[in-house]
Design a protein around this motif. Structure first.
Motif: not given
Length: 61
Positions: A1, A4, A34, A37-43
């Motif tokens: 991460m 990102q 990227q 994906a970061l937004e998806h990871e943090v929800g």
């Protein structure tokens, strides 16, 4: 991460995905992926995107 997060900071500093991509020497589409994906990871959304640039959402701040 970590890559990102560096990219996210570059986007915020530049205020533009295009300028940040140039600065990071990657394509704008790769940078956009990227950020997604970061937004998806943090929800949640971290960036408000518009035709005039990008700004951090409350969650992105």
């Amino acid at each position: 991460m970590i890559p990102q997060l560096r990219s996210f900071l570059a986007v915020l500093e530049e205020g533009s995905l295009h300028r940040a991509a140039d600065r990071l020497n990657i394509s704008q589409s790769a940078l956009s992926r990227q950020m997604q994906a970061l937004e998806h990871e943090v929800g949640g959304a971290l960036l408000n995107r518009s035709s005039t640039g990008v700004q951090a959402t409350p969650g992105g701040r």
